[in-house]
Design a protein around this motif. Sequence first.
Motif, PDB file in Angstrom:
ATOM      1  N   SER A 141       4.025  31.168  34.502  1.00 23.25           N
ATOM      2  CA  SER A 141       2.841  30.421  34.114  1.00 23.25           C
ATOM      3  C   SER A 141       1.735  31.449  34.016  1.00 23.25           C
ATOM      4  O   SER A 141       1.387  32.095  35.002  1.00 23.25           O
ATOM      5  CB  SER A 141       2.464  29.371  35.157  1.00 23.25           C
ATOM      6  OG  SER A 141       1.132  28.939  34.893  1.00 23.25           O
ATOM      7  N   ILE A 170      -7.039  36.188  20.859  1.00 21.96           N
ATOM      8  CA  ILE A 170      -7.757  34.949  21.174  1.00 21.96           C
ATOM      9  C   ILE A 170      -6.772  33.915  21.702  1.00 21.96           C
ATOM     10  O   ILE A 170      -5.757  33.624  21.060  1.00 21.96           O
ATOM     11  CB  ILE A 170      -8.463  34.369  19.920  1.00 21.96           C
ATOM     12  CG1 ILE A 170      -9.460  35.384  19.372  1.00 21.96           C
ATOM     13  CG2 ILE A 170      -9.144  33.043  20.241  1.00 21.96           C
ATOM     14  CD1 ILE A 170     -10.003  35.018  18.002  1.00 21.96           C
ATOM     15  N   VAL A 171      -7.080  33.393  22.899  1.00 21.54           N
ATOM     16  CA  VAL A 171      -6.255  32.324  23.469  1.00 21.54           C
ATOM     17  C   VAL A 171      -6.956  31.007  23.179  1.00 21.54           C
ATOM     18  O   VAL A 171      -8.143  30.858  23.449  1.00 21.54           O
ATOM     19  CB  VAL A 171      -6.108  32.515  24.992  1.00 21.54           C
ATOM     20  CG1 VAL A 171      -5.475  31.280  25.617  1.00 21.54           C
ATOM     21  CG2 VAL A 171      -5.291  33.753  25.301  1.00 21.54           C
ATOM     22  N   SER A 172      -6.226  30.072  22.598  1.00 26.74           N
ATOM     23  CA  SER A 172      -6.849  28.785  22.273  1.00 26.74           C
ATOM     24  C   SER A 172      -5.770  27.725  22.165  1.00 26.74           C
ATOM     25  O   SER A 172      -4.615  28.018  21.865  1.00 26.74           O
ATOM     26  CB  SER A 172      -7.599  28.936  20.936  1.00 26.74           C
ATOM     27  OG  SER A 172      -7.465  27.765  20.188  1.00 26.74           O
ATOM     28  N   SER A 220      -1.688  34.633  25.458  1.00 29.37           N
ATOM     29  CA  SER A 220      -1.979  34.774  26.889  1.00 29.37           C
ATOM     30  C   SER A 220      -1.103  35.881  27.479  1.00 29.37           C
ATOM     31  O   SER A 220      -1.560  36.688  28.299  1.00 29.37           O
ATOM     32  CB  SER A 220      -1.694  33.469  27.633  1.00 29.37           C
ATOM     33  OG  SER A 220      -2.421  32.415  27.063  1.00 29.37           O
ATOM     34  N   THR A 257      -1.363  30.887  33.140  1.00 35.67           N
ATOM     35  CA  THR A 257      -2.641  30.403  33.649  1.00 35.67           C
ATOM     36  C   THR A 257      -2.644  30.345  35.178  1.00 35.67           C
ATOM     37  O   THR A 257      -3.687  30.437  35.802  1.00 35.67           O
ATOM     38  CB  THR A 257      -2.952  28.990  33.105  1.00 35.67           C
ATOM     39  OG1 THR A 257      -1.786  28.204  33.244  1.00 35.67           O
ATOM     40  CG2 THR A 257      -3.377  29.047  31.658  1.00 35.67           C
ATOM     41  N   LYS A 285       1.767  32.878  23.786  1.00 39.59           N
ATOM     42  CA  LYS A 285       2.027  34.259  23.343  1.00 39.59           C
ATOM     43  C   LYS A 285       0.797  35.145  23.517  1.00 39.59           C
ATOM     44  O   LYS A 285       0.885  36.258  24.035  1.00 39.59           O
ATOM     45  CB  LYS A 285       2.449  34.275  21.857  1.00 39.59           C
ATOM     46  CG  LYS A 285       3.724  33.523  21.577  1.00 39.59           C
ATOM     47  CD  LYS A 285       4.079  33.543  20.107  1.00 39.59           C
ATOM     48  CE  LYS A 285       3.042  32.889  19.205  1.00 39.59           C
ATOM     49  NZ  LYS A 285       2.807  31.456  19.482  1.00 39.59           N
ATOM     50  N   PRO A 306       3.679  27.875  17.929  1.00 41.32           N
ATOM     51  CA  PRO A 306       2.256  27.907  18.276  1.00 41.32           C
ATOM     52  C   PRO A 306       2.028  27.318  19.670  1.00 41.32           C
ATOM     53  O   PRO A 306       2.763  26.409  20.078  1.00 41.32           O
ATOM     54  CB  PRO A 306       1.606  27.024  17.208  1.00 41.32           C
ATOM     55  CG  PRO A 306       2.559  27.017  16.064  1.00 41.32           C
ATOM     56  CD  PRO A 306       3.923  27.159  16.669  1.00 41.32           C
ATOM     57  N   ASP A 360       3.916  25.674  35.384  1.00 42.87           N
ATOM     58  CA  ASP A 360       3.013  24.902  36.257  1.00 42.87           C
ATOM     59  C   ASP A 360       3.010  23.435  35.870  1.00 42.87           C
ATOM     60  O   ASP A 360       2.666  22.566  36.658  1.00 42.87           O
ATOM     61  CB  ASP A 360       1.586  25.483  36.166  1.00 42.87           C
ATOM     62  CG  ASP A 360       1.093  25.545  34.735  1.00 42.87           C
ATOM     63  OD1 ASP A 360       0.222  24.747  34.367  1.00 42.87           O
ATOM     64  OD2 ASP A 360       1.594  26.407  33.965  1.00 42.87           O
ATOM     65  N   VAL A 383       2.559  28.254  22.772  1.00 48.38           N
ATOM     66  CA  VAL A 383       3.433  28.400  23.936  1.00 48.38           C
ATOM     67  C   VAL A 383       2.852  29.389  24.950  1.00 48.38           C
ATOM     68  O   VAL A 383       3.284  29.430  26.104  1.00 48.38           O
ATOM     69  CB  VAL A 383       4.863  28.846  23.556  1.00 48.38           C
ATOM     70  CG1 VAL A 383       5.587  27.754  22.793  1.00 48.38           C
ATOM     71  CG2 VAL A 383       4.854  30.154  22.771  1.00 48.38           C
ATOM     72  N   ASN A 398       7.441  29.555  29.546  1.00 46.97           N
ATOM     73  CA  ASN A 398       6.062  29.560  30.067  1.00 46.97           C
ATOM     74  C   ASN A 398       5.598  28.135  30.409  1.00 46.97           C
ATOM     75  O   ASN A 398       6.269  27.158  30.115  1.00 46.97           O
ATOM     76  CB  ASN A 398       5.141  30.198  29.021  1.00 46.97           C
ATOM     77  CG  ASN A 398       3.750  30.460  29.561  1.00 46.97           C
ATOM     78  OD1 ASN A 398       3.604  30.842  30.730  1.00 46.97           O
ATOM     79  ND2 ASN A 398       2.738  30.261  28.744  1.00 46.97           N
ATOM     80  N   LYS A 399       4.456  28.059  31.032  1.00 50.55           N
ATOM     81  CA  LYS A 399       3.819  26.797  31.453  1.00 50.55           C
ATOM     82  C   LYS A 399       4.660  26.060  32.501  1.00 50.55           C
ATOM     83  O   LYS A 399       4.715  24.826  32.491  1.00 50.55           O
ATOM     84  CB  LYS A 399       3.535  25.879  30.242  1.00 50.55           C
ATOM     85  CG  LYS A 399       2.711  26.557  29.147  1.00 50.55           C
ATOM     86  CD  LYS A 399       2.035  25.564  28.236  1.00 50.55           C
ATOM     87  CE  LYS A 399       1.348  26.279  27.076  1.00 50.55           C
ATOM     88  NZ  LYS A 399       0.618  25.401  26.185  1.00 50.55           N
TER      89      LYS A 399
HETATM   90  P1  GDP Z   1      -0.172  31.059  21.546  1.00 51.10           P
HETATM   91  O1  GDP Z   1      -0.598  30.128  20.473  1.00 51.10           O
HETATM   92  O2  GDP Z   1       1.306  31.025  21.714  1.00 51.10           O
HETATM   93  O3  GDP Z   1      -0.707  32.439  21.384  1.00 51.10           O
HETATM   94  O4  GDP Z   1      -0.747  30.463  22.920  1.00 51.10           O
HETATM   95  P2  GDP Z   1      -2.081  30.829  23.710  1.00 51.10           P
HETATM   96  O5  GDP Z   1      -1.872  31.994  24.580  1.00 51.10           O
HETATM   97  O6  GDP Z   1      -3.218  30.885  22.736  1.00 51.10           O
HETATM   98  O7  GDP Z   1      -2.193  29.543  24.638  1.00 51.10           O
HETATM   99  C1  GDP Z   1      -2.265  28.236  24.091  1.00 51.10           C
HETATM  100  C2  GDP Z   1      -2.860  27.300  25.117  1.00 51.10           C
HETATM  101  O8  GDP Z   1      -1.958  27.170  26.233  1.00 51.10           O
HETATM  102  C3  GDP Z   1      -4.173  27.783  25.698  1.00 51.10           C
HETATM  103  O9  GDP Z   1      -5.008  26.685  25.889  1.00 51.10           O
HETATM  104  C4  GDP Z   1      -3.771  28.391  27.017  1.00 51.10           C
HETATM  105  O10 GDP Z   1      -4.796  28.369  27.985  1.00 51.10           O
HETATM  106  C5  GDP Z   1      -2.615  27.502  27.433  1.00 51.10           C
HETATM  107  N1  GDP Z   1      -1.643  28.176  28.319  1.00 51.10           N
HETATM  108  C6  GDP Z   1      -1.126  29.422  28.174  1.00 51.10           C
HETATM  109  N2  GDP Z   1      -0.262  29.696  29.182  1.00 51.10           N
HETATM  110  C7  GDP Z   1      -0.238  28.587  29.978  1.00 51.10           C
HETATM  111  C8  GDP Z   1       0.455  28.250  31.191  1.00 51.10           C
HETATM  112  O11 GDP Z   1       1.244  29.039  31.734  1.00 51.10           O
HETATM  113  N3  GDP Z   1       0.241  27.009  31.693  1.00 51.10           N
HETATM  114  C9  GDP Z   1      -0.609  26.101  31.129  1.00 51.10           C
HETATM  115  N4  GDP Z   1      -0.755  24.937  31.703  1.00 51.10           N
HETATM  116  N5  GDP Z   1      -1.287  26.404  29.986  1.00 51.10           N
HETATM  117  C10 GDP Z   1      -1.116  27.617  29.420  1.00 51.10           C
END
Ligand code: GDP
Length: 482
Positions: free
Chosen positions: A385, A212-214, A200, A387, A198, A194, A318, A196, A315-316
């Motif tokens: 990244s 939904i991104v959260s 996004s 974001t 995905k 969760p 940044d 990471v 990912n992330k």
């Molecule tokens: P999922 O649970 O794997 O589907 O992840 P999400 O796409 O919903 O993202 C979870 C959180 O991580 C959200 O608050 C996003 O804005 C944040 N996020 C996603 N990608 C990045 C990134 O590359 N860098 C940072 N700093 N935050 C990110």
Amino acid sequence: MGAFTCPPKPRTATLRTILDNKSKERLDSGLILWFPSPQSFTGEDCLELHVHGGVAVVSAVLTSLGKFPSTRQAEPGEFTKRSFLNGKLDITEVEGLADVIHSETEVQRKQAYRQMTGELSALYNNWRDIMIRSCAHVEAYIDFSEEENIEDDVISTVMTSIADLISQLESYLTDGRRGERLRDGVHVAVLGRPNVGKSSLMNYLTKRPVAIVSDVEGTTRDLIESTLDINGYPVVVVDTAGLRETGDKVEKEGVARAISRSELCDLLIIMVDISEDNSSDSILTLIGQQVHQLLDQHFQAERDLKDKSLLIVVNKVDKLDSPALQSLTCRTRGAEAISDSKNISDSSAKGRTTSPSSVQDVDSTESGILKVDVLGSPVPVVFTSLTHSIGLHHFLAELTQLLAALCADPTSECLSVTQARHRTHLDNCLDFLREAIESLDTDVVVAAENLRLASGEIGRITGRISTEDILDVIFKEFCIGK
Ligand code: GDP
Ligand code: ZN
């Protein structure tokens, strides 16, 4: 022809006034195209009327046409069916035409076009001819072997050509289903713990917020699927629930669905986030650990992951500190993009530094892409990244390469099986050829029968042997007017 006061020049657009059949009222002026038999799509006389597109015009012209004694609306696929029945197209060409019409990406279109223009037919007809000729030789041998004018080496010649056919068919059929995959779409799942990123990534690929991104873990619970064109390749991508042990019933079901869907996928994108990890291990070790933990926990590696392509997305980035990245930059293309980006130059992340020696674990290939060993195979790693829009071009480039390897290359000399229907008949054909070659020594009558059955299977692919129900299925795929 009775409808013309003077017949128009064949295959040339001519401006004419269109009159009502009975009242002679002028209905419209438009272009007409006259294709006399046999030089038309269907092989029959064919007249095209190009009228103004308004509802009333079209309806008036159709009503007037309806006053002809034998006119009616065409059924779906009727023009193509007539074309087939008149010997203008065979079934593989008809299927190719349907695929051209339905193709959604550039690479798909190329493959369909080759099939429409008869390249598969030529291959299959050539094989069929060889089988029919061999069968004729064996039959001649059966009928005339008592007489001296049949050569002794007939059987051995047939044996050689059948053995050659068998090996051609075998190699044609062991193509990893790349042609079928190109026609049907490559199935891709985005997997990871969760949060990471995905969803996004899914939204980046679809260029719209489908998921939904959260930052609330467990937000994505059901599978979210989208059909995409990625650099010409057709892809069905699915975003999944984050993989973790959970007490929540709905989330648990989401995790189960993610796993069972992955089993049907050709390519798994495994996403990890190492920015929260404080250990002093090298970046590469961390990535390897996370990927293996995830896979060990949720998959039966040998069974579920065999024959799957994998791509690791870190990912992330940044949130990583500069020294950590610095250690990767000199060797890897993905990481270069990261350090080039101003976004992270003053990153205030966790402060974990990785000694420059960590590049030693980096297995960077010629292309500069980092690879991590997963179950004995090197798996490419890209750094992103979502974001901060870092590394996304590298991600797409790597993804495209994997897609290209999973799909047939319609610009190559070699042709590919494009449909399961063809594969079934080719498999049967191969079985009959094997029977034939085994019985050539012992029972030539059985051998001849098997050769006849083998050629019949190819005939079923091209439609030389067809049944109404097969035809119905194939032509139903067309829209009205084709
Ligand atoms: P999922 O649970 O794997 O589907 O992840 P999400 O796409 O919903 O993202 C979870 C959180 O991580 C959200 O608050 C996003 O804005 C944040 N996020 C996603 N990608 C990045 C990134 O590359 N860098 C940072 N700093 N935050 C990110
Ligand atoms: Zn999500």
